[in-house]
Scaffold this active site. Structure first.
Site, PDB file in Angstrom:
ATOM      1  N   HIS A 241       0.861  -1.182   0.000  1.00 49.55           N
ATOM      2  CA  HIS A 241       0.000   0.000   0.000  1.00 49.55           C
ATOM      3  C   HIS A 241       0.898   1.232   0.000  1.00 49.55           C
ATOM      4  CE1 HIS A 241      -2.923   2.990   1.373  1.00 49.55           C
ATOM      5  NE2 HIS A 241      -3.859   2.137   0.995  1.00 49.55           N
ATOM      6  N   ARG A 264      -6.918   9.930  -0.237  1.00 51.84           N
ATOM      7  CA  ARG A 264      -6.689  10.389  -1.605  1.00 51.84           C
ATOM      8  C   ARG A 264      -8.004  10.600  -2.331  1.00 51.84           C
ATOM      9  NH1 ARG A 264      -4.254   5.769  -3.520  1.00 51.84           N
ATOM     10  NH2 ARG A 264      -4.206   4.798  -1.452  1.00 51.84           N
TER      11      ARG A 264
END
Length: 502
Positions: A241, A264
């Site tokens: 990740h 995000r």
């Protein structure tokens, strides 16, 4: 059918998959024992931030969800199809039984529709896992139908003529045996990089990488399953990740807290050490990690005021733990990054211009994007993953005086797609393809569900769907195909069911 009357289902692991199994066993009238190696239950599931998937919009469907799942994993497996088919009914069970509110719906990377649901004021993994855990604890308080034992290290499966009839565990220096069908829910092996670990043997290139896993994610299910001849598959598929949080005063810590994709998705931008954007922030994790390896660090995840407001609970938590900083203005941020303020302004202006073109341009953009679309964002487009989705975009003229919440981030080991091979009933399979009688598995302990990679939001769903299937299979193993061996409930048990304790 069991070789002899078993008193309960034994669940090894107290994360979400284990709690789903425990609650489903109780609902079906069985008794359950949960053995957790850590000092408390929850596991990695409680830290999951992306959400949980199920088709819920009018323009979504099981078929569309399945296409996205199979596309992300590059697979066409029976278990992936089952995951999508059971998603809606199993989510209904979760919402109805545990009064959970999934009012926030997002469209994450590699999804063609918005279908990833999470709660408002806490991480979705924590909300789901704790709700199920509390129900098991309530039953344990008023009856002997449920037991939770922590700091219990299961080290041996008990076998009789090839059948699993129980397990043996250590607690406080003492060894105990428990009898009944066993469900392995110990998670993956991404938290153990020591000598002899599964991670070192399968992915030695990741040995020195930080991880978002607890130290208890050490592949216990694989080691126990091996005792019964369980088959494994896809162990090399360990996934990274891009946004593990770097703590200011402990930058080299092996274990990191994760800033999930929701940061995000809310509009957070990723900047390299020079202050430039370098990727599609909403692209697949492997795309972002690959671009990070080509760029200079340190890398920063930057949220403007609007993005911060959407995730204020998470931002407050990260600031209190010194995992995130609050800057009064873009000027202060640029000074701390040791870059000209003009660089920060230009980066935001270019991002805003790509957003404006996406909204108003009649023709498609010049850069390739996911799902056959075309992007106007040059920065990400050059990488082959052009950005087409934007949220909380900030124009450059506001950067100088805009407050920012910023975290330094680094790639971390997140989850393992491979594990023990199971069938559609969550029965553990041997190398010849036949089930190991009395042994089941669910959650990250298993392989063959997600293919090479899991579609974001499918990991919690995996625990839900296959946890329920494992519990139903284990109960059928004890009670018989037609419940002919189900004991009559005691009066006390009937009273507990009337009070809502299943």
């Amino acid at each position: 059918m069991a070789l002899f009357p078993a008193s309960h289902v034994v669940v090894v692991g107290g994360g979400l998959a284990g709690m789903v199994v425990a609650n489903q066993v109780l609902e079906r009238g069985g008794r359950v024992l949960v053995l957790e190696k850590a000092p408390f239950c929850g596991g990695n599931s409680a830290k999951a931030t992306a959400g949980i998937n199920f088709p819920r919009e009018k323009d979504d469907s099981e078929a569309c969800f399945k296409d996205d799942t199979l596309g992300a994993g590059e697979t066409n497996g029976e278990l992936a199809n089952l995951l999508c088919r059971n998603s809606l009914p199993d989510m209904s069970w979760l919402v109805d039984k545990f009064d959970l509110d999934f009012s926030v719906v997002s469209k994450l990377s590699c999804h063609s529709r918005a279908r990833t649901s999470r709660t408002k004021d806490s991480t979705p993994g924590m909300a789901i896992t704790y709700a199920l855990m509390q129900m098991v604890e309530k039953v344990a308080e008023v009856s002997d139908r449920a037991r939770l034992v922590t700091k219990a290290e299961v080290f041996q499966l008990l076998l009789r003529d090839g059948n699993v009839v129980g397990c043996q565990y250590r607690k406080s220096g003492c060894s105990s045996k428990e009898y009944g069908p066993v469900v392995l829910c110990t998670g993956g092996f991404g938290g153990d990089s020591g000598p002899g670990s599964v991670l070192v043997s399968q992915r030695p290139d990741l040995t020195n990488w930080p991880t978002a896993n607890t130290e208890h994610s050490a592949g216990d299910a694989l080691k126990l399953g091996e005792q019964a001849g369980a088959q494994t598959l896809d162990l090399e598929w360990v996934h990274l990740h891009p946004t593990g949080l770097v703590q200011e005063d402990d930058a080299t810590a092996k274990r990191k807290v994760l800033a999930g994709e929701s940061f995000r998705l809310a509009g957070g931008l990723l900047l390299n050490g020079s202050g430039d954007r370098f990727c599609n922030e909403l692209g697949p994790a492997e795309h972002i990690v690959a671009e990070m390896q080509k760029n200079p660090g340190p890398f920063r995840l930057c949220l403007n005021t609007a993005a911060t407001r959407e995730l204020q609970w998470q931002c407050r938590s990260h600031i209190s733990r010194r995992l995130m900083k609050c800057y009064a203005s873009g000027r202060d941020l640029a000074e701390d990054m040791k870059i000209p303020l003009r660089k920060l302004i230009d980066v935001h202006d270019a991002h805003a211009e790509a957003f404006r073109n996406t909204l108003r341009a009649a023709e498609a953009g010049p850069w390739p994007c996911l799902n056959g679309r075309r992007s106007w964002d040059e920065t990400s487009g050059k990488t082959g993953y052009g950005k087409c989705d934007f949220k909380h975009v900030l124009v450059g003229s506001r950067v100088a005086d805009e407050p920012f919440h910023v975290a330094q981030v680094t790639p971390v080991i997140l989850y393992c797609s491979g594990g023990i091979k199971i069938n559609a009933r969550a029965e553990v399979l041997k190398n010849d393809g036949t089930p190991v009688p009395g042994l089941y598995a669910a959650g990250e302990s298993t392989g063959g569900i997600h293919g090479k990679r899991a579609l974001a939001g499918n990991l919690l769903l995996d625990c839900l769907v296959f946890g329920r299937l494992a519990a139903k299979s284990a109960c059928k193993y004890i009670f018989g195909e037609d419940d002919e061996f189900r004991p009559c409930p005691s009066q006390a048990s009937e009273r507990q069911q009337e009070k809502g304790h299943f």
